[in-house]
Design a protein around this motif. Sequence first.
Motif, short mmCIF file in Angstrom:
data_model
loop_
_atom_site.label_atom_id
_atom_site.label_comp_id
_atom_site.label_asym_id
_atom_site.label_seq_id
_atom_site.Cartn_x
_atom_site.Cartn_y
_atom_site.Cartn_z
N GLU A 282 5.10 35.95 16.77
CA GLU A 282 6.52 35.78 16.28
C GLU A 282 6.30 35.50 14.90
O GLU A 282 7.28 35.85 14.29
N GLN A 283 5.56 34.71 14.33
CA GLN A 283 5.69 34.10 12.84
C GLN A 283 5.11 35.42 12.03
O GLN A 283 5.77 35.60 11.05
N GLN B 269 7.94 37.69 12.00
CA GLN B 269 8.99 37.27 10.93
C GLN B 269 8.87 37.46 9.61
O GLN B 269 9.71 37.59 8.80
N HIS B 270 7.47 37.17 9.17
CA HIS B 270 6.89 37.22 7.77
C HIS B 270 6.76 38.97 7.44
O HIS B 270 7.22 39.20 6.19
#
Length: 206
Positions: free
Chosen positions: A51-52, A55-56
């Motif tokens: 997820e990180q 997101q980035h």
Amino acid sequence: MKHPYQVGITGGIGSGKSLVCRILHRGFDAPVYDADSRAKYLMQHKRELIEQIIQHFGKEAYTPDGTLNNAYLAERVFHDVQAVKQLNALVHPQVALDYQAWLMTHKQAPYVVREAALMIESGAHASLDLLVLVTAPVEIRIRRVLLRDPHRNRAQVEAIIAKQMSEEEKRRYAHYVIENDGSRPLLPAVVALHELINKKIRTKNT
């Protein structure tokens, strides 16, 4: 809490650090944590990290079937210094947690080995008892990688080496250096390392 003696093995691409680790594992039954392989696994399987990354770097970082999109990340990240730092800032803490969990499963081992290309860059070396650098001349390293990885060309290997910390700088952090330039057999050097580790363990325990 008592931990095994922790040995770090690092070196640039093509240096032979993985071979040193295989000898320690097969010859002396030393547990080996391959940080680079685990990083790839966590990027593929740990939901929080996935997820990180999305997101980035966008949902394109993964293919529609959920597989890590290495081609996209290579294009998006590899040529951007800040993007590389950002990705490492996401991945390295997760690898550190994973290593600690792995370490707990090997509490009875006399020593464990942590293998990583970015050992120093990630700061992981600071918590280890002994840092070993495996080194070889750049031209030899390039030839090894081209033989090992036929999908890569010379320019790609040179680009990877250029982005890695120089071996001269790594020497300043290393407690022990194995010269793997092919001029002498590697096995005696690894046996000597194993004996040195055991000597340090005995000294630490007295």
